[in-house]
Design a protein around this motif. Sequence first.
Motif, short mmCIF file in Angstrom:
data_model
loop_
_atom_site.label_atom_id
_atom_site.label_comp_id
_atom_site.label_asym_id
_atom_site.label_seq_id
_atom_site.Cartn_x
_atom_site.Cartn_y
_atom_site.Cartn_z
N GLU A 42 -11.04 11.76 -2.46
CA GLU A 42 -11.11 12.13 -3.87
C GLU A 42 -9.75 12.48 -4.47
O GLU A 42 -9.47 12.14 -5.62
CB GLU A 42 -12.05 13.33 -4.05
N VAL A 43 -8.91 13.20 -3.72
CA VAL A 43 -7.68 13.73 -4.30
C VAL A 43 -6.43 13.21 -3.60
O VAL A 43 -5.49 12.77 -4.25
CB VAL A 43 -7.69 15.28 -4.24
N PHE A 44 -6.43 13.24 -2.28
CA PHE A 44 -5.23 12.91 -1.52
C PHE A 44 -5.35 11.57 -0.81
O PHE A 44 -5.00 11.44 0.36
CB PHE A 44 -4.94 14.02 -0.49
N ASP A 45 -5.83 10.55 -1.51
CA ASP A 45 -6.04 9.26 -0.88
C ASP A 45 -4.75 8.49 -0.64
O ASP A 45 -4.69 7.61 0.22
CB ASP A 45 -7.03 8.42 -1.67
N SER A 46 -3.69 8.79 -1.38
CA SER A 46 -2.39 8.16 -1.16
C SER A 46 -1.29 9.16 -1.52
O SER A 46 -1.56 10.16 -2.19
CB SER A 46 -2.25 6.89 -2.01
N MET A 47 -0.09 8.87 -1.09
CA MET A 47 1.03 9.78 -1.42
C MET A 47 1.26 9.85 -2.93
O MET A 47 1.44 10.95 -3.45
CB MET A 47 2.32 9.34 -0.70
N PRO A 48 1.26 8.74 -3.66
CA PRO A 48 1.45 8.86 -5.11
C PRO A 48 0.36 9.69 -5.80
O PRO A 48 0.67 10.50 -6.68
CB PRO A 48 1.43 7.41 -5.61
N SER A 49 -0.89 9.52 -5.40
CA SER A 49 -1.94 10.32 -6.05
C SER A 49 -1.84 11.78 -5.64
O SER A 49 -2.08 12.68 -6.47
CB SER A 49 -3.33 9.76 -5.73
N ALA A 50 -1.48 12.05 -4.40
CA ALA A 50 -1.30 13.44 -3.96
C ALA A 50 -0.13 14.09 -4.70
O ALA A 50 -0.23 15.23 -5.16
CB ALA A 50 -1.05 13.49 -2.45
N MET A 51 0.96 13.35 -4.84
CA MET A 51 2.11 13.89 -5.55
C MET A 51 1.81 14.10 -7.03
O MET A 51 2.23 15.10 -7.62
CB MET A 51 3.33 12.99 -5.36
N SER A 52 1.07 13.18 -7.65
CA SER A 52 0.75 13.36 -9.07
C SER A 52 -0.18 14.54 -9.27
O SER A 52 -0.03 15.30 -10.24
CB SER A 52 0.16 12.08 -9.66
N MET A 53 -1.15 14.74 -8.37
CA MET A 53 -2.03 15.90 -8.49
C MET A 53 -1.23 17.19 -8.32
O MET A 53 -1.42 18.15 -9.07
CB MET A 53 -3.14 15.83 -7.44
N LEU A 54 -0.33 17.21 -7.36
CA LEU A 54 0.49 18.41 -7.14
C LEU A 54 1.45 18.64 -8.31
O LEU A 54 1.69 19.78 -8.70
CB LEU A 54 1.25 18.30 -5.83
#
Length: 138
Positions: A42-54
């Motif tokens: 849901e949230v940390f499926d890839s490094m770019p999505s994890a970084m954008s959420m953070l």
Amino acid sequence: LVKGLLLACKSVLTTLALVVIFIYMFAIVFRNLSLGTTLEFEVFDSMPSAMSMLLLSGTVPDHMDIINQDLSPGSWVVAISYYLFLVLVSFTVLNLLVGVLVNVVAIITSMEHEVRLVEKFKSELPGMVSMLGECDNP
């Protein structure tokens, strides 16, 4: 204004680099901690999505209700790591940036005040010298 921007540029870039480093480090941590959980998909499926959420949660903590819903199925280690990230990025680093910018404004104000005093002294000095010359020659 331009002097202040140039003086603050180095501090702002250093602070932004520090924020990016923290975001990258914690994205790696969260990707590893969320393996095999619903957070991974849901949230940390890839490094770019994890970084954008953070990035969004660290710089715009007004959306905490959305992020807390996403983190609720995770473990307590993920929650503690997330709150440690928020403390480091939101409170420490970004408030450090505000402090640096306020200090730059104070320095520029002091410099501008000093320049005005020197210019005033330069403009009044010839009149003072001529007054002294008149007093010596009665």
